[in-house]
Design a protein around this motif. Sequence first.
Motif, PDB file in Angstrom:
ATOM      1  N   GLU A  21       7.225 -21.858  11.423  1.00 10.04           N
ATOM      2  CA  GLU A  21       7.464 -23.296  11.564  1.00 10.04           C
ATOM      3  C   GLU A  21       8.801 -23.685  10.936  1.00 10.04           C
ATOM      4  OE1 GLU A  21       3.165 -25.420  11.337  1.00 10.04           O
ATOM      5  OE2 GLU A  21       3.707 -24.235   9.567  1.00 10.04           O
ATOM      6  N   LEU A  22       9.070 -23.138   9.755  1.00  8.66           N
ATOM      7  CA  LEU A  22      10.342 -23.447   9.090  1.00  8.66           C
ATOM      8  C   LEU A  22      11.534 -22.914   9.874  1.00  8.66           C
ATOM      9  CD1 LEU A  22       9.689 -22.967   5.272  1.00  8.66           C
ATOM     10  CD2 LEU A  22      10.320 -25.054   6.467  1.00  8.66           C
ATOM     11  N   LEU A  23      11.390 -21.729  10.445  1.00  2.98           N
ATOM     12  CA  LEU A  23      12.481 -21.176  11.264  1.00  2.98           C
ATOM     13  C   LEU A  23      12.793 -22.119  12.424  1.00  2.98           C
ATOM     14  CD1 LEU A  23      11.412 -17.412  11.386  1.00  2.98           C
ATOM     15  CD2 LEU A  23      13.455 -18.344  10.272  1.00  2.98           C
TER      16      LEU A  23
ATOM     17  N   ASP B 289      18.042 -18.472  10.761  1.00  2.12           N
ATOM     18  CA  ASP B 289      17.490 -17.167  11.105  1.00  2.12           C
ATOM     19  C   ASP B 289      16.666 -16.668   9.919  1.00  2.12           C
ATOM     20  OD1 ASP B 289      19.215 -15.888   9.210  1.00  2.12           O
ATOM     21  OD2 ASP B 289      20.771 -15.657  10.730  1.00  2.12           O
ATOM     22  N   GLU B 290      15.962 -15.551  10.095  1.00  2.00           N
ATOM     23  CA  GLU B 290      15.058 -15.073   9.037  1.00  2.00           C
ATOM     24  C   GLU B 290      15.777 -14.749   7.742  1.00  2.00           C
ATOM     25  OE1 GLU B 290      11.796 -12.464   9.726  1.00  2.00           O
ATOM     26  OE2 GLU B 290      11.684 -13.028  11.836  1.00  2.00           O
ATOM     27  N   ALA B 291      16.960 -14.141   7.831  1.00  2.00           N
ATOM     28  CA  ALA B 291      17.704 -13.775   6.619  1.00  2.00           C
ATOM     29  C   ALA B 291      18.122 -15.020   5.837  1.00  2.00           C
ATOM     30  CB  ALA B 291      18.921 -12.932   6.967  1.00  2.00           C
ATOM     31  N   ALA B 292      18.615 -16.029   6.550  1.00  2.00           N
ATOM     32  CA  ALA B 292      19.043 -17.264   5.884  1.00  2.00           C
ATOM     33  C   ALA B 292      17.848 -17.995   5.276  1.00  2.00           C
ATOM     34  CB  ALA B 292      19.782 -18.173   6.868  1.00  2.00           C
ATOM     35  N   LEU B 293      16.737 -18.026   5.998  1.00  2.00           N
ATOM     36  CA  LEU B 293      15.540 -18.677   5.470  1.00  2.00           C
ATOM     37  C   LEU B 293      15.077 -17.991   4.190  1.00  2.00           C
ATOM     38  CD1 LEU B 293      13.320 -20.867   6.023  1.00  2.00           C
ATOM     39  CD2 LEU B 293      11.972 -18.994   6.932  1.00  2.00           C
ATOM     40  N   LYS B 294      15.054 -16.664   4.212  1.00  2.00           N
ATOM     41  CA  LYS B 294      14.634 -15.918   3.032  1.00  2.00           C
ATOM     42  C   LYS B 294      15.566 -16.180   1.855  1.00  2.00           C
ATOM     43  CE  LYS B 294      13.588 -11.346   1.315  1.00  2.00           C
ATOM     44  NZ  LYS B 294      13.564  -9.933   1.501  1.00  2.00           N
ATOM     45  N   PHE B 295      16.875 -16.183   2.111  1.00  2.00           N
ATOM     46  CA  PHE B 295      17.874 -16.442   1.070  1.00  2.00           C
ATOM     47  C   PHE B 295      17.636 -17.800   0.416  1.00  2.00           C
ATOM     48  CE2 PHE B 295      21.918 -18.520   0.006  1.00  2.00           C
ATOM     49  CZ  PHE B 295      22.394 -17.659  -0.966  1.00  2.00           C
TER      50      PHE B 295
ATOM     51  N   ARG C 169      18.754 -26.501   1.779  1.00  2.00           N
ATOM     52  CA  ARG C 169      17.559 -26.383   0.946  1.00  2.00           C
ATOM     53  C   ARG C 169      16.828 -27.714   0.837  1.00  2.00           C
ATOM     54  NH1 ARG C 169      20.979 -22.328  -1.141  1.00  2.00           N
ATOM     55  NH2 ARG C 169      22.009 -23.614  -2.692  1.00  2.00           N
ATOM     56  N   ARG C 170      17.570 -28.814   0.813  1.00  2.00           N
ATOM     57  CA  ARG C 170      16.903 -30.128   0.799  1.00  2.00           C
ATOM     58  C   ARG C 170      16.144 -30.332   2.114  1.00  2.00           C
ATOM     59  NH1 ARG C 170      21.927 -31.754  -1.596  1.00  2.00           N
ATOM     60  NH2 ARG C 170      22.531 -32.796   0.338  1.00  2.00           N
ATOM     61  N   ASP C 171      16.747 -29.914   3.238  1.00  2.00           N
ATOM     62  CA  ASP C 171      16.056 -30.000   4.531  1.00  2.00           C
ATOM     63  C   ASP C 171      14.789 -29.147   4.533  1.00  2.00           C
ATOM     64  OD1 ASP C 171      17.986 -31.705   5.549  1.00  2.00           O
ATOM     65  OD2 ASP C 171      19.015 -30.152   6.716  1.00  2.00           O
ATOM     66  N   MET C 172      14.867 -27.962   3.932  1.00  2.00           N
ATOM     67  CA  MET C 172      13.684 -27.100   3.859  1.00  2.00           C
ATOM     68  C   MET C 172      12.576 -27.770   3.065  1.00  2.00           C
ATOM     69  SD  MET C 172      15.223 -23.263   3.298  1.00  2.00           S
ATOM     70  CE  MET C 172      13.616 -22.583   2.918  1.00  2.00           C
ATOM     71  N   MET C 173      12.936 -28.385   1.949  1.00  2.00           N
ATOM     72  CA  MET C 173      11.926 -29.049   1.128  1.00  2.00           C
ATOM     73  C   MET C 173      11.290 -30.213   1.880  1.00  2.00           C
ATOM     74  SD  MET C 173      13.623 -28.914  -2.660  1.00  2.00           S
ATOM     75  CE  MET C 173      12.290 -29.841  -3.410  1.00  2.00           C
ATOM     76  N   ARG C 174      12.107 -30.983   2.607  1.00  2.00           N
ATOM     77  CA  ARG C 174      11.562 -32.094   3.398  1.00  2.00           C
ATOM     78  C   ARG C 174      10.649 -31.562   4.505  1.00  2.00           C
ATOM     79  NH1 ARG C 174      16.673 -34.778   2.187  1.00  2.00           N
ATOM     80  NH2 ARG C 174      17.706 -33.629   3.852  1.00  2.00           N
TER      81      ARG C 174
END
Length: 101
Positions: A55-57, A63-69, A39-44
Motif C-alpha cells: 500500500e505504501l509503495l 520503489d522498494e529500496a527507497a521505501l526501505k531506506f 518521510r512526512r508523506d509516509m507518516m501521513r
Amino acid sequence: MMEEIDEIDLFLDSQVKTEKELMQEKCEKTYQAASSPIRRDMMRAVCFLGKRKEELLKETGLDEAALKFHAEILINADFLFQDETGVYRLTELGLQVLPKL
C-alpha cells in the motif's frame, strides 16, 4: 577482505556517551526523519490505521529500496514501527507528531 581494527577504533568504540550526547543524537535523528517531505508523506499515509508495504509503495510512488531506506530512518527516530503482521504503524511519538505534518 576484513578491515583491520587499530587503536583509534578501539578507543572510539570504548567511549561511553554522556546523557547530553545521547540526547543530541536523538534530536538529530528526529530532525533528520521529520525534515524529509518523503518521510512526512509516509507518516501521513500510514496515519492511524497503518499500511502494508504494498500500500505504501502504491501511495508514495517509491520503489522498494527507497521505501526501505526511508522507513528505517523513521523507525530509528521512533516515529514508525512494523508490527508482527508486517504492517507499518506510527509509534506514540509518531501519533503525536502526525497532526503537525
